[in-house]
Design a protein around this motif. Structure first.
Motif, PDB file in Angstrom:
ATOM      1  N   LEU A  10      57.504  25.846  55.808  1.00 20.87           N
ATOM      2  CA  LEU A  10      57.318  26.015  54.266  1.00 20.87           C
ATOM      3  C   LEU A  10      57.843  24.794  53.580  1.00 20.87           C
ATOM      4  N   VAL A  11      58.886  23.921  54.276  1.00 25.72           N
ATOM      5  CA  VAL A  11      59.303  22.608  54.026  1.00 25.72           C
ATOM      6  C   VAL A  11      58.182  21.686  54.214  1.00 25.72           C
ATOM      7  N   VAL A  12      57.578  21.709  55.400  1.00 30.18           N
ATOM      8  CA  VAL A  12      56.461  21.054  55.665  1.00 30.18           C
ATOM      9  C   VAL A  12      55.445  20.863  54.633  1.00 30.18           C
ATOM     10  N   ALA A  13      55.002  22.081  54.249  1.00 30.22           N
ATOM     11  CA  ALA A  13      53.713  22.294  53.295  1.00 30.22           C
ATOM     12  C   ALA A  13      54.283  21.630  51.776  1.00 30.22           C
ATOM     13  N   GLY A  14      55.832  21.724  51.546  1.00 29.20           N
ATOM     14  CA  GLY A  14      56.050  21.017  50.527  1.00 29.20           C
ATOM     15  C   GLY A  14      56.178  19.588  50.587  1.00 29.20           C
ATOM     16  N   GLY A  15      56.392  19.153  51.665  1.00 30.89           N
ATOM     17  CA  GLY A  15      56.680  17.724  51.977  1.00 30.89           C
ATOM     18  C   GLY A  15      55.137  17.087  51.895  1.00 30.89           C
ATOM     19  N   ILE A  16      54.241  17.569  52.434  1.00 32.34           N
ATOM     20  CA  ILE A  16      52.705  17.262  52.388  1.00 32.34           C
ATOM     21  C   ILE A  16      52.222  17.092  51.275  1.00 32.34           C
ATOM     22  N   LEU A  17      52.738  18.167  50.354  1.00 30.98           N
ATOM     23  CA  LEU A  17      52.263  18.364  48.863  1.00 30.98           C
ATOM     24  C   LEU A  17      52.632  16.907  48.029  1.00 30.98           C
ATOM     25  N   VAL A  18      53.895  16.704  48.388  1.00 32.80           N
ATOM     26  CA  VAL A  18      54.397  15.417  47.871  1.00 32.80           C
ATOM     27  C   VAL A  18      53.751  14.126  48.081  1.00 32.80           C
ATOM     28  N   GLN A  19      53.736  14.168  49.515  1.00 29.37           N
ATOM     29  CA  GLN A  19      53.149  12.920  50.084  1.00 29.37           C
ATOM     30  C   GLN A  19      51.560  12.544  49.642  1.00 29.37           C
ATOM     31  N   LEU A  20      50.807  13.687  49.542  1.00 33.61           N
ATOM     32  CA  LEU A  20      49.437  13.727  49.079  1.00 33.61           C
ATOM     33  C   LEU A  20      49.352  12.890  47.644  1.00 33.61           C
ATOM     34  N   CYS A  21      50.119  13.383  46.986  1.00 34.46           N
ATOM     35  CA  CYS A  21      50.163  12.633  45.354  1.00 34.46           C
ATOM     36  C   CYS A  21      50.642  11.087  45.501  1.00 34.46           C
ATOM     37  N   LEU A  22      51.589  10.907  46.286  1.00 34.89           N
ATOM     38  CA  LEU A  22      52.142   9.571  46.360  1.00 34.89           C
ATOM     39  C   LEU A  22      50.958   8.683  46.858  1.00 34.89           C
ATOM     40  N   GLY A  23      50.214   9.010  47.709  1.00 42.02           N
ATOM     41  CA  GLY A  23      49.100   8.221  48.485  1.00 42.02           C
ATOM     42  C   GLY A  23      48.158   7.746  47.317  1.00 42.02           C
ATOM     43  N   ALA A  24      48.029   8.379  46.308  1.00 39.79           N
ATOM     44  CA  ALA A  24      47.074   7.932  45.253  1.00 39.79           C
ATOM     45  C   ALA A  24      47.047   6.676  44.929  1.00 39.79           C
ATOM     46  N   ILE A  25      48.306   5.975  45.244  1.00 38.87           N
ATOM     47  CA  ILE A  25      48.503   4.217  45.062  1.00 38.87           C
ATOM     48  C   ILE A  25      47.162   3.629  45.475  1.00 38.87           C
ATOM     49  N   TYR A  26      46.713   4.356  46.696  1.00 43.13           N
ATOM     50  CA  TYR A  26      45.671   3.542  47.480  1.00 43.13           C
ATOM     51  C   TYR A  26      44.298   4.008  47.142  1.00 43.13           C
ATOM     52  N   ALA A  27      44.203   4.759  46.031  1.00 45.09           N
ATOM     53  CA  ALA A  27      42.901   5.077  45.473  1.00 45.09           C
ATOM     54  C   ALA A  27      42.936   4.258  44.361  1.00 45.09           C
ATOM     55  N   TRP A  28      43.492   3.281  44.094  1.00 45.10           N
ATOM     56  CA  TRP A  28      43.454   2.471  42.911  1.00 45.10           C
ATOM     57  C   TRP A  28      42.075   1.865  42.865  1.00 45.10           C
ATOM     58  N   SER A  29      41.277   1.554  43.909  1.00 40.24           N
ATOM     59  CA  SER A  29      40.044   0.794  43.734  1.00 40.24           C
ATOM     60  C   SER A  29      38.933   1.827  43.008  1.00 40.24           C
ATOM     61  N   ALA A  30      39.416   2.970  42.962  1.00 37.49           N
ATOM     62  CA  ALA A  30      38.584   3.976  42.013  1.00 37.49           C
ATOM     63  C   ALA A  30      38.449   3.632  40.869  1.00 37.49           C
ATOM     64  N   PHE A  31      39.550   2.880  40.280  1.00 39.94           N
ATOM     65  CA  PHE A  31      39.280   2.570  38.793  1.00 39.94           C
ATOM     66  C   PHE A  31      39.178   0.966  38.593  1.00 39.94           C
ATOM     67  N   THR A  32      39.115   0.262  39.425  1.00 37.47           N
ATOM     68  CA  THR A  32      38.811  -1.421  39.388  1.00 37.47           C
ATOM     69  C   THR A  32      37.453  -1.627  38.756  1.00 37.47           C
ATOM     70  N   GLY A  33      36.387  -0.851  39.208  1.00 36.51           N
ATOM     71  CA  GLY A  33      35.167  -1.233  38.800  1.00 36.51           C
ATOM     72  C   GLY A  33      34.877  -0.834  37.255  1.00 36.51           C
ATOM     73  N   GLN A  34      35.600   0.104  36.873  1.00 39.51           N
ATOM     74  CA  GLN A  34      35.382   0.294  35.269  1.00 39.51           C
ATOM     75  C   GLN A  34      36.179  -0.583  34.515  1.00 39.51           C
ATOM     76  N   LEU A  35      37.399  -1.081  35.167  1.00 39.11           N
ATOM     77  CA  LEU A  35      38.520  -1.826  34.580  1.00 39.11           C
ATOM     78  C   LEU A  35      37.922  -3.009  34.456  1.00 39.11           C
ATOM     79  N   THR A  36      37.112  -3.796  35.487  1.00 37.61           N
ATOM     80  CA  THR A  36      36.646  -5.186  35.479  1.00 37.61           C
ATOM     81  C   THR A  36      35.070  -5.141  34.885  1.00 37.61           C
ATOM     82  N   ASP A  37      34.311  -4.047  34.254  1.00 40.70           N
ATOM     83  CA  ASP A  37      33.129  -4.060  33.857  1.00 40.70           C
ATOM     84  C   ASP A  37      33.141  -5.028  32.654  1.00 40.70           C
ATOM     85  N   PRO A  38      32.313  -6.118  32.620  1.00 38.36           N
ATOM     86  CA  PRO A  38      32.375  -7.112  31.451  1.00 38.36           C
ATOM     87  C   PRO A  38      31.603  -6.732  30.236  1.00 38.36           C
TER      88      PRO A  38
END
Length: 242
Positions: A10-38
């Motif tokens: 159960l502690v493993v499941a909780g730890g993975i839930l936490v880590q799944l959210c923290l890894g979102a920093i590496y999904a930043w490229s999903a926003f860059t196209g819209q942010l750089t659209d001239p």
């Protein structure tokens, strides 16, 4: 709380839930196209979007190295992980309200990065105490959750099809104007992410507790001191590690 946790997975499941959210920093490229659209509302330069990501990583590693480990050693993993989740969620909420370069840099780069730095050490710190018999495996599993989180969040943003599940164009449709409707703005997606990150990390943190004093896995015998010294049983000062 630790006495009531009878299943260490159960502690493993909780730890993975936490880590799944923290890894979102590496999904930043999903926003860059819209942010750089001239022709879009933001018109960021590529350097500005890279700065947000870079500041996020620098803040993440700095907070983790200098503060998070010492704090969780004093108070335990759960409160530090919860604080990290709140800070991460608050960072995206700030970015949703003040969506110019300064606001997004502050929200996602500094606040979000600090939240990741606080929460990142907590699953590993708790899990290695529950799994002295499988330290390498369980540490790798926690780190894998961090990496897999990037895949989850970027796929939810850009859309995917898996068998009968059709999530195209995914949350990426929220950025623009999908055929079915007007779509959501980037600011609304930031707000959604902030709420999800704070909630999911908080949920996972609830079970990030340490085992009772003297607890060991059934049937496991601690290695002799000589073997422990060769498998990570030696403590070093910060200067020695550097």
């Amino acid at each position: 709380m630790a006495d009531r946790v009878t299943n260490r997975w159960l502690v493993v499941a909780g730890g993975i839930l936490v880590q799944l959210c923290l890894g979102a920093i590496y999904a930043w490229s999903a926003f860059t196209g819209q942010l750089t659209d001239p022709e879009g509302p933001f018109r960021f330069t590529r350097s500005e979007t890279q700065a947000v990501f870079s500041v996020g990583l620098i803040t993440f590693t700095t907070v983790m190295a200098l503060f998070a480990g010492r704090w969780q050693a004093r108070v335990g993993a759960r409160p530090v992980a919860m604080a990290g989740g709140v800070l991460l969620g608050a960072g995206y909420v700030v970015a949703s309200r003040w969506s110019d370069f300064g606001g997004i840099l502050l929200g996602i780069g500094l606040l979000g990065g600090a939240g990741i730095g606080l929460a990142y050490v907590c699953p590993i710190a708790a899990l290695v105490k529950w799994f002295p018999d499988r330290k390498g495996f369980i540490s790798g599993l926690a780190v894998a959750g961090f990496g897999f989180g990037a895949l989850v969040w970027i796929k939810l943003a850009t859309g995917f099809r898996f068998g009968p599940v059709d999530l195209t164009p995914g949350w990426h449709g929220l950025f623009g104007a999908p055929p079915a409707g007007p779509g959501w703005s980037v600011e609304q997606v930031f707000l959604l992410y902030g709420a999800l990150f704070a909630s999911i990390v908080g949920l996972g943190a609830l079970v990030l507790v340490e085992p009772p004093p003297g607890w060991t896995p059934p049937g496991w015998v601690a290695p002799p001191p000589a073997l422990a010294a060769s498998t990570g049983g030696v403590e070093y000062r910060a200067r020695e590690m550097v």
